[in-house]
Design an enzyme around this catalytic site. Sequence first.
Site, mmCIF file in Angstrom:
data_model
loop_
_atom_site.group_PDB
_atom_site.id
_atom_site.type_symbol
_atom_site.label_atom_id
_atom_site.label_comp_id
_atom_site.label_asym_id
_atom_site.label_seq_id
_atom_site.Cartn_x
_atom_site.Cartn_y
_atom_site.Cartn_z
ATOM 1 N N CYS A 72 0.833 -1.203 0.000
ATOM 2 C CA CYS A 72 0.000 0.000 0.000
ATOM 3 C C CYS A 72 0.865 1.249 0.000
ATOM 4 O O CYS A 72 1.719 1.429 0.874
ATOM 5 C CB CYS A 72 -0.929 -0.003 1.219
ATOM 6 S SG CYS A 72 -1.982 1.461 1.321
ATOM 7 N N ARG A 75 -0.107 4.767 3.028
ATOM 8 C CA ARG A 75 -0.052 4.498 4.465
ATOM 9 C C ARG A 75 0.196 5.714 5.336
ATOM 10 O O ARG A 75 0.192 5.615 6.566
ATOM 11 C CB ARG A 75 1.022 3.446 4.753
ATOM 12 C CG ARG A 75 0.615 2.051 4.368
ATOM 13 C CD ARG A 75 1.745 1.077 4.619
ATOM 14 N NE ARG A 75 2.615 0.916 3.463
ATOM 15 C CZ ARG A 75 3.774 0.295 3.499
ATOM 16 N NH1 ARG A 75 4.228 -0.188 4.642
ATOM 17 N NH2 ARG A 75 4.496 0.154 2.391
ATOM 18 N N TRP A 245 -9.004 5.084 -0.005
ATOM 19 C CA TRP A 245 -9.638 5.625 -1.203
ATOM 20 C C TRP A 245 -8.782 5.246 -2.397
ATOM 21 O O TRP A 245 -7.641 4.801 -2.265
ATOM 22 C CB TRP A 245 -9.822 7.138 -1.118
ATOM 23 C CG TRP A 245 -8.600 7.892 -0.700
ATOM 24 C CD1 TRP A 245 -7.467 8.102 -1.424
ATOM 25 C CD2 TRP A 245 -8.392 8.529 0.562
ATOM 26 N NE1 TRP A 245 -6.557 8.829 -0.702
ATOM 27 C CE2 TRP A 245 -7.107 9.113 0.528
ATOM 28 C CE3 TRP A 245 -9.179 8.680 1.716
ATOM 29 C CZ2 TRP A 245 -6.582 9.825 1.595
ATOM 30 C CZ3 TRP A 245 -8.651 9.389 2.782
ATOM 31 C CH2 TRP A 245 -7.372 9.952 2.715
ATOM 32 N N GLU A 250 -5.224 2.859 -10.160
ATOM 33 C CA GLU A 250 -5.872 1.574 -9.876
ATOM 34 C C GLU A 250 -7.059 1.353 -10.805
ATOM 35 O O GLU A 250 -7.345 0.225 -11.218
ATOM 36 C CB GLU A 250 -6.344 1.522 -8.422
ATOM 37 C CG GLU A 250 -5.238 1.561 -7.390
ATOM 38 C CD GLU A 250 -5.810 1.572 -5.988
ATOM 39 O OE1 GLU A 250 -6.178 0.494 -5.491
ATOM 40 O OE2 GLU A 250 -5.905 2.662 -5.385
#
Length: 378
Positions: A72, A75, A245, A250
């Site tokens: 991720c 973070r 979010w 993506e």
Amino acid sequence: MEILHERSTTAQTADAAEEFIRLFHRETPGAGDPRDRIAAVRAELAETGTYRHTAEELVHGARVAWRNSNRCIGRLYWNSLRVRDRRELTGADEIAAECVEHLREATNGGRVRPTITVFAPDAPGRPGPLIWSEQLIRYAGYGDHPSVTVGDPRNRELTEALRALGWPGGAGTPFDLLPLVVQGCDDKPRWFDLPADAVLEVPIEHPEDARWSAWGLRWHAVPAISNMCLEIGGLHYPAAPFNGWYMGTEIGARNLGDADRYNLLPVVARMLGLDTASDRSLWKDRALVELNRAVLHSFDRAGVTIADHHSESRRFLNHLEREERKGRAVGADWSWIVPPISGSATPVFHRTYEDRQTSPAYVHHEGARDRAEGRYLV
């Protein structure tokens, strides 16, 4: 052998519990000396084979699991995660209802809030509930031929399995919402339709080309991962859907752009009048940028939270610096942290990372992908 195995497992859980409790007390102002809590947990484990996190421990564990998520990039905001404690719930109906409420609260009218809902953990002799769906919101994939799919090819097998279980299907559009698949404790997996008011979708339009409006593209606002297990201090919470979010890539570079997903780059290229006869024309690159521009423009126009890969890359380096100042090492998987477009134009590209595994964590347990594809449903 069975008794030895149980003792070994309990001992491992006790060690993991102690490690987490020391972490919690070290990072929580006013928590004090952890020795009394460690002694209480060890006694509870000896008596019952498990133990229960306090509400505060659960919140911190879920947040630190996000902090430890090597794949991720977002973070920096780990400590803002909203934790919905629903550990008393074990049945499919009530879990599905809380997943719907999770989506409503996380969507927040477009101002997306990082949220996790934690359901019952595994216990000795009683596995916890499962959410089979990869995400709370997924689009169906229809088609009788492997190379021809209406909708999302990633969800083709799950769609077929749900149809075999009696789901009537949607309208047959590329963006039909799939039901949520939930398995309660001591129960079979069941499907539940998502109510329309729980799913905010954003029409995808191009900032300059009005033809995109008639194309019918859209994507949902909240990326809520639902088939990973939250592990804290030796306890496993197999149903713990969570979301941040979206980062624009993506959707634009992966969900809509990948050849094995919606595969829209050839369509965008034709709309732009690009030469697709040779890769040397870089038509894929040009189409990819325009598709990602459209995603960011559309979410901004709709007032829905989304990040761009340049800003999020800088924020990730801020996260690294902040954690290093606190004496905490940060693990990261380079292949996931570097954005899928314009990688070398972002600062995260130009450094290396240690792909270290740290607890608490969100993990994929064995069979998670098979369940997400509906392979055990029929």
